[in-house]
Design an enzyme around this catalytic site. Sequence first.
Site, PDB file in Angstrom:
ATOM      1  N   GLY A  11       0.816  -1.202   0.000  1.00 10.47           N
ATOM      2  CA  GLY A  11       0.000   0.000   0.000  1.00 10.47           C
ATOM      3  C   GLY A  11       0.853   1.257   0.000  1.00 10.47           C
ATOM      4  O   GLY A  11       2.079   1.207   0.126  1.00 10.47           O
ATOM      5  N   ASP A  37      -2.344 -13.727   4.795  1.00 10.58           N
ATOM      6  CA  ASP A  37      -3.739 -13.308   4.671  1.00 10.58           C
ATOM      7  C   ASP A  37      -4.245 -13.040   6.080  1.00 10.58           C
ATOM      8  O   ASP A  37      -4.491 -13.974   6.849  1.00 10.58           O
ATOM      9  CB  ASP A  37      -4.565 -14.409   4.001  1.00 10.58           C
ATOM     10  CG  ASP A  37      -6.018 -14.002   3.769  1.00 10.58           C
ATOM     11  OD1 ASP A  37      -6.460 -12.990   4.367  1.00 10.58           O
ATOM     12  OD2 ASP A  37      -6.720 -14.702   3.021  1.00 10.58           O
ATOM     13  N   ALA A  61      -5.478  -2.609   5.184  1.00 12.71           N
ATOM     14  CA  ALA A  61      -6.845  -2.130   5.421  1.00 12.71           C
ATOM     15  C   ALA A  61      -7.667  -2.218   4.148  1.00 12.71           C
ATOM     16  O   ALA A  61      -7.130  -2.179   3.038  1.00 12.71           O
ATOM     17  CB  ALA A  61      -6.825  -0.679   5.913  1.00 12.71           C
ATOM     18  N   TYR A  62      -8.965  -2.336   4.340  1.00 11.50           N
ATOM     19  CA  TYR A  62      -9.937  -2.182   3.262  1.00 11.50           C
ATOM     20  C   TYR A  62     -10.331  -0.717   3.274  1.00 11.50           C
ATOM     21  O   TYR A  62     -10.959  -0.240   4.219  1.00 11.50           O
ATOM     22  CB  TYR A  62     -11.145  -3.083   3.514  1.00 11.50           C
ATOM     23  CG  TYR A  62     -12.202  -3.059   2.420  1.00 11.50           C
ATOM     24  CD1 TYR A  62     -12.372  -4.149   1.588  1.00 11.50           C
ATOM     25  CD2 TYR A  62     -13.030  -1.956   2.237  1.00 11.50           C
ATOM     26  CE1 TYR A  62     -13.346  -4.142   0.584  1.00 11.50           C
ATOM     27  CE2 TYR A  62     -13.985  -1.934   1.241  1.00 11.50           C
ATOM     28  CZ  TYR A  62     -14.149  -3.040   0.421  1.00 11.50           C
ATOM     29  OH  TYR A  62     -15.103  -3.011  -0.568  1.00 11.50           O
ATOM     30  N   THR A  63      -9.946   0.033   2.233  1.00 11.17           N
ATOM     31  CA  THR A  63     -10.116   1.486   2.259  1.00 11.17           C
ATOM     32  C   THR A  63     -11.092   2.014   1.209  1.00 11.17           C
ATOM     33  O   THR A  63     -11.227   3.238   1.068  1.00 11.17           O
ATOM     34  CB  THR A  63      -8.756   2.187   2.049  1.00 11.17           C
ATOM     35  OG1 THR A  63      -8.192   1.756   0.804  1.00 11.17           O
ATOM     36  CG2 THR A  63      -7.796   1.843   3.183  1.00 11.17           C
ATOM     37  N   ASP A 103      -9.357   8.669  10.870  1.00  9.79           N
ATOM     38  CA  ASP A 103     -10.131   9.793  11.382  1.00  9.79           C
ATOM     39  C   ASP A 103     -11.630   9.603  11.194  1.00  9.79           C
ATOM     40  O   ASP A 103     -12.439  10.289  11.816  1.00  9.79           O
ATOM     41  CB  ASP A 103      -9.704  11.078  10.672  1.00  9.79           C
ATOM     42  CG  ASP A 103      -9.875  11.004   9.156  1.00  9.79           C
ATOM     43  OD1 ASP A 103      -9.645   9.916   8.579  1.00  9.79           O
ATOM     44  OD2 ASP A 103     -10.223  12.025   8.540  1.00  9.79           O
ATOM     45  N   TYR A 126     -17.204   1.319   6.409  1.00  9.24           N
ATOM     46  CA  TYR A 126     -15.750   1.465   6.538  1.00  9.24           C
ATOM     47  C   TYR A 126     -15.383   1.967   7.934  1.00  9.24           C
ATOM     48  O   TYR A 126     -14.549   1.370   8.628  1.00  9.24           O
ATOM     49  CB  TYR A 126     -15.218   2.427   5.479  1.00  9.24           C
ATOM     50  CG  TYR A 126     -13.811   2.891   5.751  1.00  9.24           C
ATOM     51  CD1 TYR A 126     -12.734   2.037   5.563  1.00  9.24           C
ATOM     52  CD2 TYR A 126     -13.556   4.192   6.216  1.00  9.24           C
ATOM     53  CE1 TYR A 126     -11.440   2.458   5.839  1.00  9.24           C
ATOM     54  CE2 TYR A 126     -12.265   4.620   6.479  1.00  9.24           C
ATOM     55  CZ  TYR A 126     -11.215   3.748   6.292  1.00  9.24           C
ATOM     56  OH  TYR A 126      -9.928   4.164   6.571  1.00  9.24           O
ATOM     57  N   LYS A 130     -13.413  -0.185  10.976  1.00  5.15           N
ATOM     58  CA  LYS A 130     -12.132   0.270  11.519  1.00  5.15           C
ATOM     59  C   LYS A 130     -12.223   0.438  13.036  1.00  5.15           C
ATOM     60  O   LYS A 130     -11.279   0.079  13.764  1.00  5.15           O
ATOM     61  CB  LYS A 130     -11.720   1.589  10.865  1.00  5.15           C
ATOM     62  CG  LYS A 130     -11.310   1.460   9.412  1.00  5.15           C
ATOM     63  CD  LYS A 130     -10.043   0.633   9.222  1.00  5.15           C
ATOM     64  CE  LYS A 130      -8.816   1.344   9.694  1.00  5.15           C
ATOM     65  NZ  LYS A 130      -7.564   0.547   9.439  1.00  5.15           N
ATOM     66  N   TRP A 151      -6.665  11.330   5.564  1.00  3.78           N
ATOM     67  CA  TRP A 151      -6.445  11.858   4.203  1.00  3.78           C
ATOM     68  C   TRP A 151      -5.027  11.564   3.702  1.00  3.78           C
ATOM     69  O   TRP A 151      -4.322  12.442   3.219  1.00  3.78           O
ATOM     70  CB  TRP A 151      -6.704  13.355   4.178  1.00  3.78           C
ATOM     71  CG  TRP A 151      -8.095  13.793   4.476  1.00  3.78           C
ATOM     72  CD1 TRP A 151      -9.091  13.093   5.086  1.00  3.78           C
ATOM     73  CD2 TRP A 151      -8.644  15.092   4.198  1.00  3.78           C
ATOM     74  NE1 TRP A 151     -10.219  13.854   5.205  1.00  3.78           N
ATOM     75  CE2 TRP A 151      -9.977  15.093   4.668  1.00  3.78           C
ATOM     76  CE3 TRP A 151      -8.143  16.248   3.613  1.00  3.78           C
ATOM     77  CZ2 TRP A 151     -10.821  16.199   4.558  1.00  3.78           C
ATOM     78  CZ3 TRP A 151      -8.968  17.354   3.514  1.00  3.78           C
ATOM     79  CH2 TRP A 151     -10.299  17.326   3.971  1.00  3.78           C
TER      80      TRP A 151
END
Length: 290
Positions: A11, A37, A61-63, A103, A126, A130, A151
């Site tokens: 990432g 995994d 992370a799944y973003t 955030d 999401y 988190k 961000w």
Amino acid sequence: MARILVTGAQGQLGQELGIELLKAGFEVVKAGRDLLDITKEQEVFEVISNLKLDAVINAAAYTAVDKAESEPNIAYEINALGPKYIAHACAHNNIPLIHISTDYVFSKVTYESHTEDEQTYCEGVYAQTKLDGENFIKDSGCKYLIVRTSWVFGRFGKNFVKAIFNKAKTTNTLTVVDDELGNPTPALGLACGLVKMLERVLTPDFKEFGIYHFSGMPALNRYEFAQEIVKIALENKYLDHEVKITAIKKADLNLSAKRPDDSRLNCDKCKRVFNLTMPFWREYILNTLA
């Protein structure tokens, strides 16, 4: 030489982390899904136990914020169960975990930047997954730093800075929301900060585990951020034409997931405990555009 496992190593943050950790003298085990995994509990336990690690940094992370609304189970596996399994493996092996959070766990407008001890409030899959991951880590018994950031942008991967710049190259007009306030955070600045935090965590006398905020400065809204990106690109001749940016509202976009109106992070605790200076994001824009 301390050995550190970095998940999410491909990432935009993970790649910067790998570089900065090596520069700081750490041995780095870079884990993409080919090695680990994180949604498979037994695999996580075996890999972390067998690698003889000194610490783990979870940057996986799944973003995909909007896509998470239609893939809640996948988002939960990666953002909640993955951190849970990693934290339990770290607890079993008595090694610290640094976990990257968001955030987006703050959706209420407070008119001040959000502190670590403030009540969280999530809107959307999401954000909730988190936060679930954070709670699993806190309940695991492991020694942890949960580092909330915001961000994130950088030279690797997709991000807001690249999206604005790429659109600006092919058009004279852009529309960007002005009702989303937060802190742009350069991935490189965050990676450097995390390395400094890790160095402290690995000292024998470190006891101040918990939640920390780390973000770039200063805060502004997305519309203002886009204006700055285009301005910097023009000044440095990355763009050859003026671009008019028009402010719109989030409601105009009909997005699947809600975004916080004001997710500014108060980073005073991180500054105090780790003696860190938050990065000025303007200094990292050209590095992202190059």
